[in-house]
Design a protein around this motif. Sequence first.
Motif, mmCIF file in Angstrom:
data_model
loop_
_atom_site.group_PDB
_atom_site.id
_atom_site.type_symbol
_atom_site.label_atom_id
_atom_site.label_comp_id
_atom_site.label_asym_id
_atom_site.label_seq_id
_atom_site.Cartn_x
_atom_site.Cartn_y
_atom_site.Cartn_z
ATOM 1 N N ARG A 35 0.820 -1.221 0.000
ATOM 2 C CA ARG A 35 0.000 0.000 0.000
ATOM 3 C C ARG A 35 0.852 1.269 0.000
ATOM 4 N NH1 ARG A 35 -4.735 -2.096 4.104
ATOM 5 N NH2 ARG A 35 -5.589 -3.635 2.665
ATOM 6 N N LEU A 59 -4.702 9.665 -6.017
ATOM 7 C CA LEU A 59 -4.391 8.489 -5.188
ATOM 8 C C LEU A 59 -4.092 8.910 -3.747
ATOM 9 C CD1 LEU A 59 -2.050 6.446 -7.584
ATOM 10 C CD2 LEU A 59 -4.476 6.044 -7.131
ATOM 11 N N ILE A 76 -6.773 8.825 -1.038
ATOM 12 C CA ILE A 76 -7.399 7.547 -0.642
ATOM 13 C C ILE A 76 -6.846 7.115 0.716
ATOM 14 C CG2 ILE A 76 -7.762 5.117 -1.255
ATOM 15 C CD1 ILE A 76 -7.274 5.874 -4.186
ATOM 16 N N LEU A 86 -3.616 4.458 1.760
ATOM 17 C CA LEU A 86 -2.473 4.401 0.831
ATOM 18 C C LEU A 86 -1.428 5.421 1.252
ATOM 19 C CD1 LEU A 86 -3.910 4.151 -2.814
ATOM 20 C CD2 LEU A 86 -3.258 2.297 -1.273
ATOM 21 N N GLU A 128 -10.239 4.089 -8.488
ATOM 22 C CA GLU A 128 -11.096 2.970 -8.047
ATOM 23 C C GLU A 128 -10.389 1.630 -8.242
ATOM 24 O OE1 GLU A 128 -14.689 3.580 -10.267
ATOM 25 O OE2 GLU A 128 -15.576 4.846 -8.711
ATOM 26 N N ALA A 188 -7.496 1.208 -5.768
ATOM 27 C CA ALA A 188 -8.047 0.942 -4.428
ATOM 28 C C ALA A 188 -8.529 -0.508 -4.324
ATOM 29 C CB ALA A 188 -9.204 1.913 -4.148
ATOM 30 N N GLU A 189 -9.228 -0.942 -5.360
ATOM 31 C CA GLU A 189 -9.755 -2.313 -5.400
ATOM 32 C C GLU A 189 -8.606 -3.339 -5.354
ATOM 33 O OE1 GLU A 189 -12.033 -4.238 -8.988
ATOM 34 O OE2 GLU A 189 -13.096 -2.434 -8.316
ATOM 35 N N VAL A 212 -8.184 -1.405 -0.497
ATOM 36 C CA VAL A 212 -8.561 -0.270 0.362
ATOM 37 C C VAL A 212 -9.835 0.326 -0.225
ATOM 38 C CG1 VAL A 212 -6.256 0.301 1.207
ATOM 39 C CG2 VAL A 212 -7.053 1.336 -0.907
ATOM 40 N N GLN A 213 -10.473 1.167 0.570
ATOM 41 C CA GLN A 213 -11.790 1.676 0.185
ATOM 42 C C GLN A 213 -11.664 3.074 -0.432
ATOM 43 O OE1 GLN A 213 -14.522 -0.393 1.643
ATOM 44 N NE2 GLN A 213 -15.657 0.542 -0.030
ATOM 45 N N LEU A 214 -12.222 3.254 -1.634
ATOM 46 C CA LEU A 214 -12.351 4.620 -2.178
ATOM 47 C C LEU A 214 -13.705 5.130 -1.709
ATOM 48 C CD1 LEU A 214 -11.086 6.802 -4.057
ATOM 49 C CD2 LEU A 214 -12.503 5.908 -5.872
ATOM 50 N N ASN A 217 -14.172 10.762 -1.382
ATOM 51 C CA ASN A 217 -12.989 10.856 -2.243
ATOM 52 C C ASN A 217 -13.398 11.043 -3.701
ATOM 53 O OD1 ASN A 217 -11.848 8.357 -0.125
ATOM 54 N ND2 ASN A 217 -10.896 10.362 -0.183
#
Length: 465
Positions: free
Chosen positions: A9, A40, A43, A46, A124, A127-128, A132-134, A138
């Motif tokens: 990450r 990025l 997010i 990250l 997206e 993140a996927e 991790v979650q967007l 965001n």
Amino acid sequence: TKTDALEPRRVAALPLAIISSDQQDEYFADGLTEEIINTLSSIPGLKVIARTSVMKYKEASKSVGEIGRELKVGTILEGSVRKAGGRLRITIQLIDVGSESPIWSQKYDRELEDVFKIQTDIAERVAEALKVQLLTENRTLIQQKAPEDIGAYVLYLRGRYHWSRRNKEDLEKAIAYFGEAIEKDPNYALAHAGMADCYTLMGRHLYLPAKEAFSKARDFANRALELNNDLAEAHTSLAAVLLIYDWEWDEAEDQFKRAIQLNPNYATAHYWHSVLLQTTGRLQESVTAAEKAQVLDPLSPVIGMGVVQAYFFSGQYDKAVEECYRYLDMNPSFVVARDFLVHLHVQNGLFEEAAEEAKRLLDVSERKSEAMAHLAYVYAASGKTEEAKKLFEASVADAEFGYSNPTIFIIVCSILGDLDNAYRWAEKARESGRIALHSLRFSPDLQRFRTDPRYNLLLAKAHLQ
């Protein structure tokens, strides 16, 4: 350790290669790289390497593995962009550094107007892939940054390209491009933030009188925030003016905290926050903030010297020396690192090494009077008073007009016991907006300066009493 180095990450988005017969489009590839980094960075979860550090790999022939190890990242995003008229072709892939194999790749062949949708899509997918979650907010942040006129965005990217070069001529070009972007779309918050950043640098480097530059920077930053209060860049721009020129310490701190909350990966905000913490006397917190900035932007010389300064003021001389040598390995003629080494050697009682370093500084620095004053400083600190006075007089004769960094002159006067002239230099520095309050408060070279009754008056004028 190896596992730290390959934290998946921790991500670097490398400069997009430009595939175009027209090298004029280089600004577009560089600007889009920066926009992807910013996207990025917002997010949560990250850690994203800043622009300054990744731009060092533009057209580099190093493997993903080598770059990953140098930047201590586990994942790299790389790709290319081709801009033809109103069409945009972007090829992008996310690569695992450990195995050097792609995790995800995508080709986009779209209209130029779709550039923001592409940025959201990339965010997206990354993140996927990295689990991790967007968050919805965001996505909103990305969409809010888009101007109504795509032409304004292209002009903005041109402005940022010139801004990042930071010399007078490029800053003037950047101001012209940001101005055109604002003409096309008066409500484009990022272009106003870009203007604020330009004028802040113009003021810091004395390309314009400080009062004029910083009042323009303040107006543009405030306008950017009226248009979009969720821009980390604009909060940082305003905080820099409040810190450097207005000396409104609490307000500046609020702005930095808001910027870092909006974008925890914004290295510039952590760097300036560390300068604020030094100035207001929270030295250990300033070390933490400077180190955070360095983790996010490990190859930036400005941020590297921010770390050195934080170590120097908090008495961690060995760590500071080590950092100076690390940055000199990257660039042997790096003036600021040599400057710090002179002071560090003096604090460690290594006067011969300090004199050698001051002579090297005289070789590489364009500002000869300042470099000469460093040699006078070494002589003064080591008790060679007469030699120090002679050299210092010669350096002052050169430096009297348009001088941009008076701190070394304050230091030499102070060590030589000439406190009247030390305070005269300090007053000139205050009037021109070039006073280094953190140095005056915490430099180990200025202990005698701080015993004078005028010291408390100076602090009171700077709202530090």
